[in-house]
Write a protein that holds these residues in place. Sequence first.
Motif, PDB file in Angstrom:
ATOM      1  N   ASN A 170      -1.024   0.021   5.757  1.00  0.00           N
ATOM      2  CA  ASN A 170      -1.647  -1.475   5.674  1.00  0.00           C
ATOM      3  C   ASN A 170      -1.607  -1.943   7.218  1.00  0.00           C
ATOM      4  OD1 ASN A 170      -2.994  -1.451   3.259  1.00  0.00           O
ATOM      5  ND2 ASN A 170      -1.684  -2.861   2.278  1.00  0.00           N
ATOM      6  N   GLU A 214      -5.255  -6.464   2.644  1.00  0.00           N
ATOM      7  CA  GLU A 214      -5.635  -5.274   3.212  1.00  0.00           C
ATOM      8  C   GLU A 214      -6.121  -5.556   4.721  1.00  0.00           C
ATOM      9  OE1 GLU A 214      -6.586  -2.136   1.727  1.00  0.00           O
ATOM     10  OE2 GLU A 214      -5.294  -2.755   0.282  1.00  0.00           O
ATOM     11  N   GLY A 246       0.949  -1.298   0.165  1.00  0.00           N
ATOM     12  CA  GLY A 246      -0.037  -0.042  -0.037  1.00  0.00           C
ATOM     13  C   GLY A 246       0.857   1.279   0.188  1.00  0.00           C
TER      14      GLY A 246
END
Length: 210
Positions: A159, A93, A37
């Motif tokens: 993340n 995620e 991320g």
Amino acid sequence: MGDKINTDKNRKDKIPYDHYKTVFKNFNPEIMAKNTGCTFNKAAEEITVKLMGQDLIVRYPSGDIYSKNGSKFEAYPPKTLILRYLIHGKGVEPSRKYITYREIEGGNVYYNNFYGRCILRLSRTFGKNVERFKEIFEKLGAEKVEMGDAAYKFQFLNNIYVIFAIWKDDEEFPASSQILFNSNVLFYFTAEDLAVVGDVAIGTMMKLDI
């Protein structure tokens, strides 16, 4: 004597960082950024990583790490942790579930180390000063959590979310604390890494100018 101890520690901490620099250059920077991320600047060959609100620049392929203002980031344990995070991130995620250290594979084996290095340190640092604990997390823009006398969810790295909770010292019980990790942490870090996560987070909190 103190200077010699510090020099020896720096030398010892530098060894794993130098090792992971040699590993880091073998991985695709775009994929590493996508899987954590983070953002990758292809023209500059730099990955921007956010460590507790601070933007750090990881240069590729060297693995050298700089603050946003261009000064070299000197602390070896977080630098090693960042390279391991970029190398091992699986792109999962955050979930709604938070877990204790013992729930992580290897957590029972390393728990005593984690307890002393992180949980006990958090209790001793903020158990008698919960207001400062609150002020720090408010400054970091952390999310308040209903737990203990004060608790906050914060982004440690892109993340990676962690909850720190404090029960303050009183006449009956000494101060105590708890540290929880988002369950997706299993796809980024080992149990050994997470002791460093807690340690670095507390160290960063103590350095903030509130």
